[in-house]
Design an enzyme around this catalytic site. Structure first.
Site, PDB file in Angstrom:
ATOM      1  N   PRO A 295      -5.561 -30.887  46.459  1.00 27.56           N
ATOM      2  CA  PRO A 295      -5.392 -31.692  47.842  1.00 27.56           C
ATOM      3  C   PRO A 295      -4.820 -33.817  47.973  1.00 27.56           C
ATOM      4  O   PRO A 295      -5.175 -33.676  47.016  1.00 27.56           O
ATOM      5  CB  PRO A 295      -6.647 -32.227  48.390  1.00 27.56           C
ATOM      6  CG  PRO A 295      -7.873 -30.934  47.605  1.00 27.56           C
ATOM      7  CD  PRO A 295      -6.411 -30.457  46.746  1.00 27.56           C
ATOM      8  N   GLU A 296      -3.658 -33.739  48.893  1.00 25.70           N
ATOM      9  CA  GLU A 296      -2.925 -34.722  48.717  1.00 25.70           C
ATOM     10  C   GLU A 296      -2.960 -35.438  49.955  1.00 25.70           C
ATOM     11  O   GLU A 296      -3.462 -35.106  50.574  1.00 25.70           O
ATOM     12  CB  GLU A 296      -1.578 -34.364  48.621  1.00 25.70           C
ATOM     13  CG  GLU A 296      -1.557 -33.476  46.962  1.00 25.70           C
ATOM     14  CD  GLU A 296       0.503 -33.262  46.946  1.00 25.70           C
ATOM     15  OE1 GLU A 296       1.178 -33.576  47.060  1.00 25.70           O
ATOM     16  OE2 GLU A 296       0.654 -32.121  45.994  1.00 25.70           O
TER      17      GLU A 296
END
Length: 272
Positions: free
Chosen positions: A2-3
């Site tokens: 997850p960014e």
DNA sequence: GAAGGCCTGGAA
DNA sequence: TTCCAGGCCTTC
């Protein structure tokens, strides 16, 4: 992995779901994911109301009354799921938040356990260094400011983009995708780029992130939405995970090279 | 500024 | 069975 776009997507869904809800109980089943004492979290947060949910870099913040904030970092495989607890012991589930009058609860799962959870009060000193030293948000700086931050650096642009102290939110996927869209080779050193190129890169970063947010982020391995749904931005990746495939721009084969301990994907023709 | 370590699931 | 993925920190 997850960014920023994945975290932003979750934050919007969480805000919708739990703003105004009162936390009745916290169930912690693996203490090692906590970087605050378990007792502090359970005692201070029980009975408190969630005011809102926000994002800072790749961190998720549940803001409670009395300036109390519960922070989540999802690491690589962290998930936040809103669900009725069916299986007693869901695999890799480490923490559950139970809210008054809600049948569903918020579960934190993380198979690889690179994620972390901690509690902070209004005092900056109660935040870990990883948060205190976080650089600015990409959307909150101008192209000129971006150029000032990166322009004098001598390292590889790709490695620098991953440095959360310079700018917060990018990870391997969006660093690669943004460099492709800006036509910049990941090995380039920013002090050798002119200001126009740096400003173009900042614009590519903002556009790429916004487009990814519109598509609910990229679901490659573990990332999923609050309701278990998937993001679809991976369908629009130009380079990440496309080693050996043809560049959509020029047909040249996409290459993958190791850089700063992780792989960089790029088109040798379009990115000079 | 590079390399190792944490950690696990899935691919080779 | 070994290797690889990588966010981020620590160590060299």
């Amino acid at each position: 992995m997850p960014e920023l776009p994945e975290v932003e997507t979750l934050v919007a869904q969480l805000r919708e779901k739990i703003s105004g809800c009162v936390l009745s109980r916290i169930v912690i089943t693996r203490e090692s994911i906590l970087s605050s004492p378990k007792e502090a979290i359970t005692k201070k947060l029980s009975g408190k109301r969630v005011q809102t949910v926000k994002r800072r870099g790749k961190f998720i913040r549940l803001e409670f009354e009395k300036d109390l904030t519960l922070w989540f970092h999802l690491g690589m495989t962290g998930q936040l799921i809103w669900t009725e607890e069916r299986e007693k012991k869901a695999l890799h589930q480490h923490l559950a938040l139970v809210f008054e009058g809600k049948k569903d609860r918020l579960l934190f799962r993380d198979s690889r356990r690179f994620g972390e959870v901690f509690l902070a009060n209004g005092n900056i000193a109660s935040l870990p260094q990883g948060v205190r030293l976080l650089g600015p948000e990409p959307f909150e700086i101008s192209g000129n400011e971006f150029a000032s931050i990166f322009g004098s650096r001598k390292g590889r642009i790709k490695s620098l983009l991953l440095n959360q102290r310079l700018m917060a939110g990018l990870g391997n996927i969006y660093a690669d995708e943004s460099l492709y869209r800006a036509g910049i080779n990941p090995k380039k050193r920013p002090h050798r780029l002119n200001r126009t190129a740096l400003m173009r890169l900042h614009e590519s970063i903002c556009l790429t992130l916004k487009e990814a947010i519109r598509h609910g982020g990229s679901s490659i391995d573990d990332y999923m939405h609050l309701d278990g749904g998937r993001g679809v931005f991976q369908k629009f990746h130009q380079v990440y995970g496309r080693e050996g495939e043809n560049c959509n721009g020029c047909g040249t084969k996409i290459r993958r090279v190791p850089l700063a301990g992780r792989s960089s994907h790029f088109c040798p023709q379009c990115q000079k």
